[in-house]
Write an enzyme that holds these catalytic residues in place. Structure first.
Site, PDB file in Angstrom:
ATOM      1  N   ARG A  62       0.835  36.799 -36.789  1.00 34.60           N
ATOM      2  CA  ARG A  62       1.761  37.518 -37.853  1.00 34.60           C
ATOM      3  C   ARG A  62       1.933  36.358 -38.730  1.00 34.60           C
ATOM      4  NH1 ARG A  62       2.040  39.828 -32.952  1.00 34.60           N
ATOM      5  NH2 ARG A  62       3.357  38.391 -32.117  1.00 34.60           N
ATOM      6  N   GLU A  99       4.496  30.915 -21.150  1.00 34.59           N
ATOM      7  CA  GLU A  99       4.979  31.486 -20.048  1.00 34.59           C
ATOM      8  C   GLU A  99       4.232  31.767 -18.858  1.00 34.59           C
ATOM      9  OE1 GLU A  99       5.982  33.913 -23.135  1.00 34.59           O
ATOM     10  OE2 GLU A  99       6.150  31.722 -23.433  1.00 34.59           O
TER      11      GLU A  99
END
Length: 179
Positions: A62, A99
């Protein structure tokens, strides 16, 4: 005159995506609205007007949409930082931690020149791992990141502090608490 919408008003939240407990902040609803998209682009570049910026670097994916629009508004070129294996030609790469594991991003080895001033753009700042990897790539090519611009900051995840510790100014249009 009706109240003007804020950037946050254009962003859709999708609960439990991609995993249970995650509140996904979806900027595609911002992009599809012409007023929202224009507002975001204008606000992303506003703090950097008057500063020397030679080129805009966007982080996959994006960040390409936003970075390309910001580069256009500034009449500057655009350079993508992509996931490993997506760029043709000779690249340099930078690993970073997510993560849920490890990833790698790349930039063409001739995309930037020493001394160039770079504005790094992406949609979301979470832990800061992707942005840090992008900054490291820019620096390895001898260029300097004069600032990072994001639509969304997730301050609870510490990305802003991570980039500030690197000495890079961070500009975000809005913030959401939690994950």
């Amino acid at each position: 005159m009706p109240n003007q919408k804020s950037i946050q008003d254009y962003i859709r939240t999708i609960p439990d995506f991609p995993h249970a407990g995650i509140m996904f902040r979806d900027v595609t609803t911002l992009f599809q609205d012409p007023r929202g998209f224009r507002l975001a682009v204008d606000q992303l570049l506003a703090p950097f007007v008057g500063e020397r910026i030679d080129i805009v670097v966007g982080l996959e994916a994006r960040g390409f949409i936003l970075g390309g629009a910001v580069a256009h508004q500034l009449s500057k070129g655009f350079v993508p930082v992509r996931k490993k294996g997506k760029l043709p030609g000779v690249t340099i790469s930078q690993d970073y931690t997510l993560e849920y594991g490890q990833a790698t991003v790349e930039i063409h080895d001739d995309a930037l020149t020493p001394g160039q001033k770079v504005l790094l753009v992406d949609d979301l700042l979470a832990t800061g791992g992707t942005a840090e990897a992008g900054i490291r790539l820019v620096e390895r090519l001898g260029a300097e990141v004069v600032g990072c611009a994001f639509v969304i900051d997730l301050p609870d995840l510490g990305g802003r502090a991570r980039l500030a510790a690197m000495g890079v100014p961070v500009h975000a249009l809005c913030a959401f608490d939690g994950l």
